[in-house]
Scaffold this active site. Sequence first.
Site, mmCIF file in Angstrom:
data_model
loop_
_atom_site.group_PDB
_atom_site.id
_atom_site.type_symbol
_atom_site.label_atom_id
_atom_site.label_comp_id
_atom_site.label_asym_id
_atom_site.label_seq_id
_atom_site.Cartn_x
_atom_site.Cartn_y
_atom_site.Cartn_z
ATOM 1 N N ASP A 1 0.748 -1.084 -0.123
ATOM 2 C CA ASP A 1 -0.049 0.084 -0.079
ATOM 3 C C ASP A 1 0.962 1.039 0.125
ATOM 4 O O ASP A 1 2.080 1.086 0.250
ATOM 5 C CB ASP A 1 -1.019 -0.020 1.271
ATOM 6 N N GLU B 1 -0.323 -0.925 5.944
ATOM 7 C CA GLU B 1 0.968 -0.583 6.525
ATOM 8 C C GLU B 1 1.061 1.149 6.768
ATOM 9 O O GLU B 1 1.003 1.532 7.990
ATOM 10 C CB GLU B 1 2.173 -0.760 5.822
#
Length: 494
Positions: A118, A183
């Site tokens: 991400d 994250e």
Amino acid sequence: MNLLVLPAILLVISTVHAFQYTELVQYIDSHEEEYVEALRDWVAIESDSSNVLKRPNLHSMMEMAAQRLRLMGGTVELVDIGEQELPDGQTLALPRVVIAQFGNDSSKHTVCVYGHVDVQPAKLEDGWATDPYNLTDINGNLYGRGVSDNKAPVLAWIHAVEAYQALNMELPVNVKFLIEGMEETGSNGLDAMILAKRDTFFSDVDYITISDCNWLSRRPALTYGTRGNCYFFAEVEGPKQDLHSGGYGGTVIEPMTDLIGILDTLISPSGKILIPGIREAVAPLSDEEWKMYQDIQFDIDNYKNKIGVSQLMYSNKVDLLAHMWRYPTVSIHGIEGAFSDSGSKTVIPAKVIAKFSIRQVPNMDPAMVKKQVTDYLNSVFAKRKSPNTLKVTMLIGAKPWLADTQHPLYEAGKAAVKRVFDMDPDLIREGGTIPIARTFQEVTGKSIIMLPIGGFDDGLHSQNEKMSRYNYIEGTKLFIAFLNEVSLIEKTTV
């Protein structure tokens, strides 16, 4: 010659000859363009975990990573980690976590590679020189959102395993992957998954490696510590709606004035945190640590030029590094509800929310920091005798992480850097937060190393994020060499 020694010598010789580093390097070099195209495909997916409207992109990104590992013959699973509760009470499926395994030889060490796919938000109009989701190659630098943080490092690990496979070479260790997609927003759901997998997926893992960090200079580095982070909202609410300053200015006690007033009490102009108890909890700087900082390659002028400032908070290297890595700091990030568009607007906001964070270091505890900040701000606010209301909430409470640089795992890292770059690495800490490191440490009890390949000037979270071709390709070689060095660690060392 002593005949008892001969078998041991032959074993060492055979082990050295078994590592065909030159052949692996040649393979990596000959596939550079293929690796760049793979990164282009990954960067094209706008896997912004902070934007719920981009959640389908995140799901696609996780499936793409899983499929890549499947095609390599790995045992791959997409693990459901539940739902995310949104501020309005609705729920949204979290992106599944990819776990994979290559090899299960009990006579070998097992290394688990952690990464995330991400990214932070990015828009061309934010000041990017190129489309952030179209990988652009300029003078040997690959520009795009998520290139350095963390898509290129994840792909480099995948390429490292692929290289062994393509040349029909046996992996020197068993390799597992854990790749997540949240994250950048706190790794929602991951802690619980790691706990649930502790006695299964992690049971045979010896070492965990994280490459979600960067070098400090042009010298390669091994990272042995990160700061944690406590992220706060301070909300001040007053009138039932926004007001016109011409009609109400001077008659109401404005929420924005209250908010600015209490924010000004968090930190002094010299950087001293004013919240009682924060500084007192910090582990003292040891003589050994001071010496390590002295030996690190760090150019203050380059650092200033890179970020475009004429003056820093501290003027010497040790003080700067210490306050970047092992002392806490307060940063004010923004105010929600305030007028921020271009032009002018004479509005008195009815409700404003300040967003600020305090970086955590050993021996700070986020639960205690939450109490200290909340009590302090409520005390300061009470002294203003304002009719407005204050609400303080902590969104993130991530602990710091610290490793033992004398562990054989770090010796393996040093040897791998020496082989690939022909120099010794700097041993550094990271000023940012990688919460998963502390989770791995506490839940699995495994030894952890951070093995970065990102450059010091990659611009993580900023406009024009990049990774050089050099770091991408040489970083892949580093991972190849590291796996071999780990295989040489005594099996009894954990």
